[in-house]
Design a protein around this motif. Structure first.
Motif, PDB file in Angstrom:
ATOM      1  N   PRO A 133     -13.369   2.869  -2.026  1.00  0.00           N
ATOM      2  CA  PRO A 133     -12.521   1.863  -2.670  1.00  0.00           C
ATOM      3  C   PRO A 133     -11.885   2.366  -3.960  1.00  0.00           C
ATOM      4  N   ALA A 142      -5.817  -9.057  -0.075  1.00  0.00           N
ATOM      5  CA  ALA A 142      -6.494  -7.999   0.683  1.00  0.00           C
ATOM      6  C   ALA A 142      -7.959  -8.342   0.912  1.00  0.00           C
ATOM      7  N   SER A 198       0.816  -1.214   0.000  1.00  0.00           N
ATOM      8  CA  SER A 198       0.000   0.000   0.000  1.00  0.00           C
ATOM      9  C   SER A 198       0.854   1.271   0.000  1.00  0.00           C
ATOM     10  N   ARG A 225     -10.348  -6.291   0.997  1.00  0.00           N
ATOM     11  CA  ARG A 225     -11.136  -5.424   0.106  1.00  0.00           C
ATOM     12  C   ARG A 225     -10.170  -4.534  -0.675  1.00  0.00           C
ATOM     13  N   ALA A 226     -10.670  -3.760  -1.581  1.00  0.00           N
ATOM     14  CA  ALA A 226      -9.827  -2.852  -2.369  1.00  0.00           C
ATOM     15  C   ALA A 226      -9.168  -1.819  -1.456  1.00  0.00           C
ATOM     16  N   LEU A 227      -8.005  -1.313  -1.867  1.00  0.00           N
ATOM     17  CA  LEU A 227      -7.323  -0.284  -1.099  1.00  0.00           C
ATOM     18  C   LEU A 227      -8.112   1.022  -1.161  1.00  0.00           C
ATOM     19  N   ASN A 263      -7.529  -0.739  -7.093  1.00  0.00           N
ATOM     20  CA  ASN A 263      -6.388  -1.563  -6.721  1.00  0.00           C
ATOM     21  C   ASN A 263      -6.761  -2.481  -5.559  1.00  0.00           C
ATOM     22  N   ARG A 264      -6.798  -3.787  -5.821  1.00  0.00           N
ATOM     23  CA  ARG A 264      -7.074  -4.761  -4.767  1.00  0.00           C
ATOM     24  C   ARG A 264      -6.042  -5.879  -4.843  1.00  0.00           C
ATOM     25  N   THR A 298      -6.861  -0.761   4.009  1.00  0.00           N
ATOM     26  CA  THR A 298      -8.126  -1.485   3.821  1.00  0.00           C
ATOM     27  C   THR A 298      -8.973  -1.382   5.069  1.00  0.00           C
TER      28      THR A 298
END
Length: 107
Positions: free
Chosen positions: A70, A78, A39, A80-82, A73-74, A89
């Motif tokens: 969201p 993860a 991240s 969930r998505a960043l 980018n996931r 997250t």
């Protein structure tokens, strides 16, 4: 593979970047940090990555209270998505703030 949360992202700078003061870390430490937490992001001063900046300064950023929005980018592991703001997250709620609540009266 188990899914995990990512902390808010750090920013990597060169030690000569005018935007930050600090100590540089060897690239092997940076590569380990990248492997553990994708991240992060690179400042423009690095030229875009470790190939152009073998030593970097890691800036921890205080993103303040914000709502999770969201991004596209996931990472595969993860939950969930960043987040678009902090690249963590942290989920449906804000870090340090709550999303607006709608109260509907009965009856």
């Amino acid at each position: 593979m188990s899914l995990r949360d990512y902390p808010p992202g750090a920013v990597f700078h060169t030690s000569s970047c005018p935007d930050i003061d600090g100590h540089s870390a060897p690239s092997f430490e940076v590569l380990r940090a990248v492997a553990e937490n994708p991240s992060h992001r690179y400042c423009l001063c690095t030229g875009g990555g470790p190939d152009q900046a073998p030593y970097v300064v890691i800036e921890r950023v205080d993103y303040g209270p914000h709502i999770y929005v969201p991004s596209s980018n996931r990472p595969r592991d993860a939950v969930r998505a960043l987040c678009r703001t902090c690249r963590g997250t942290h989920g449906e709620t804000a870090t340090g703030a709550q999303p607006p609540t709608l109260i509907v009266p009965r009856g």
